[in-house]
Design an enzyme around this catalytic site. Sequence first.
Site, PDB file in Angstrom:
ATOM      1  N   LYS A 184      -8.446   8.198   4.201  1.00 45.29           N
ATOM      2  CA  LYS A 184      -9.507   9.193   4.027  1.00 45.29           C
ATOM      3  C   LYS A 184     -10.274   9.393   5.346  1.00 45.29           C
ATOM      4  O   LYS A 184      -9.978   8.737   6.333  1.00 45.29           O
ATOM      5  CB  LYS A 184     -10.441   8.764   2.888  1.00 45.29           C
ATOM      6  CG  LYS A 184      -9.707   8.445   1.578  1.00 45.29           C
ATOM      7  CD  LYS A 184      -9.063   9.671   0.949  1.00 45.29           C
ATOM      8  CE  LYS A 184      -8.040   9.369  -0.136  1.00 45.29           C
ATOM      9  NZ  LYS A 184      -8.550   8.780  -1.356  1.00 45.29           N
TER      10      LYS A 184
HETATM   11  C1  LIG Z   1      -8.195   8.380  -2.790  1.00 46.84           C
HETATM   12  C2  LIG Z   1      -8.533   9.139  -4.011  1.00 46.84           C
HETATM   13  C3  LIG Z   1      -9.140   8.539  -5.121  1.00 46.84           C
HETATM   14  C4  LIG Z   1      -9.305   7.060  -5.290  1.00 46.84           C
HETATM   15  O1  LIG Z   1      -9.930   6.411  -4.276  1.00 46.84           O
HETATM   16  P1  LIG Z   1      -9.627   4.853  -4.030  1.00 46.84           P
HETATM   17  O2  LIG Z   1     -10.677   4.505  -3.024  1.00 46.84           O
HETATM   18  O3  LIG Z   1      -8.245   4.743  -3.499  1.00 46.84           O
HETATM   19  O4  LIG Z   1      -9.826   4.148  -5.318  1.00 46.84           O
HETATM   20  C5  LIG Z   1      -9.528   9.347  -6.181  1.00 46.84           C
HETATM   21  N1  LIG Z   1      -9.308  10.675  -6.166  1.00 46.84           N
HETATM   22  C6  LIG Z   1      -8.700  11.275  -5.130  1.00 46.84           C
HETATM   23  C7  LIG Z   1      -8.491  12.750  -5.174  1.00 46.84           C
HETATM   24  C8  LIG Z   1      -8.280  10.529  -4.032  1.00 46.84           C
HETATM   25  O5  LIG Z   1      -7.632  11.130  -3.024  1.00 46.84           O
END
Ligand SMILES: *Cc1c(COP(=O)(O)O)cnc(C)c1O
Length: 379
Positions: A184
Amino acid sequence: MNYKFLPYGRQTIDDEDIAAVVAALRSDWLTTGPAVAGFESAVCAYTGAEHGIAVSNGTAALHAAMFALGIGQGDEVIVPPMTFAASSNCVLYQGGTPVFADVAPETLLIDPTAVEAAITPRTKAIIAVDYAGQPCDWDALRDIADRRRLHLVADSCHSIGGGYRGQKVGTLADITVFSFHPVKHITTGEGGMAVTKDEALATRMRTFRGHGITTTATEREKIGGWFYEMVDLGYNYRITDFQCALGISQLSKLDAWVARRNTLAHFYDIFFAAHPEMGIRPLKRNEDTVHAYHLYVVKHPQRDTTFQYLRNNGVGANIHYIPVHLHPYYRKNLGAHEGMCPVAEAAYREILTLPLWPSMTDADVTRVCNLLRAYSHGQ
Ligand SMILES: *Cc1c(COP(=O)(O)O)cnc(C)c1O
C-alpha cells in the site's frame, strides 16, 4: 541482460524510517504508547478526519467499522465484487450478509445504480472501495445513503492521499479504512486505521481494538488504578509503537509518493495511447478526483499469455481481483454464482496490473512498456 525482478508494488524505506523505528525500540513504549496516538493524530491531520483508531491491519479496521455500526445477524451490507475479500469478509465476521452490487465497466468502481437496486429492507450499510486508488462517486453514494438511511463506509485501502471534489479521502464516508501493508502507499509492516468524525463510533472502535475493555493498561497506569470492565466482545487488534513510528515517518512522504505514482501512471497512459495497435486500454480516470494510483490496471485482449510473458521476463504483473463472489467460500456459503455481477466477471478476464510504486525508475516503466510492445508485435 539480467534485470532485477519488478514486482507490481513494493514498499519504500529510507534511513529516516529506520531511525524512527530504532528510536521507538529504545523508548519506554513498545505498544500503545505515544507513537500510536501520534500516528492517529498525524493521519487525522493529513486527511481532515477527527478520530483515528490504529489497529493491527486493514482487515481489523474493517471489522471494527462493522462492529461500531452494529452490523449483526440478519443485516445486509452492500459491497462491490471487484476488491480484496477482506472488504466483504468483515460483514461475515459480524454475522451479517454481504450483498454484491456490480461495478462500472470503465472504472471498476461500484456503480451507484447497482447499489440502489441491491437495497432491501434489511440493508444497513454500504462499503465502497476506491479501487486502484481512484475515489468512488462519493456524492452519489452519500445521496443514496442519506435517502435510504444507510451507513456509508469507505474501504480506502487503495486511496490514502487521494481526493474527490476538493475533499480528501478520509472525510467522504461515515468511517474510512486504511491499510498499511507493504504494497500500500505507506507501510507499518502490517497495520491499519479507521478514521471518522463521529465520536461515538470512534469510542466503540477503540474499545473493540482492546478486548472490549473500557480503559487501556496505559490509562490505568496513569491514574494508578487496577479496575477495568469488559463491556463488549472485542479483540486484540492493537498495533505496536515501533510500527506507528514507521507510519509517522512514512506519512511525511505520502504526497511526494502519490505525485510520483501519478507521473508513472501518466507515462504508461501516454505509451499505450501512442500504440493503439497493442489493444491495451487503461481504466478510465474520472474528472474532479485526485487518483492515488495504488494499482495501475489495464484491460488487455491477451491477458493470460501476456501475464506469463511478463513473468517470464522478470516483471511481476498481477491480477486485481478475482471477483469476491466467485471464491469457493462465497459460492458454498452464500450461494454466490457466475452471472451475479456480469461487469466485474467480464472485466476479470481482461484486467492486468502492471508494476507501479514510487521508487520505480523511468527506465523500469520503459522496460515494462517495451516488453509489452515486443510481445504484441510477436503475436
Ligand atoms: C489491503 C486491503 C485490505 C486489507 O488490508 P490488510 O492490511 O491486508 O488487512 C482490505 N481491502 C482492500 C481493498 C485492500 O486492498
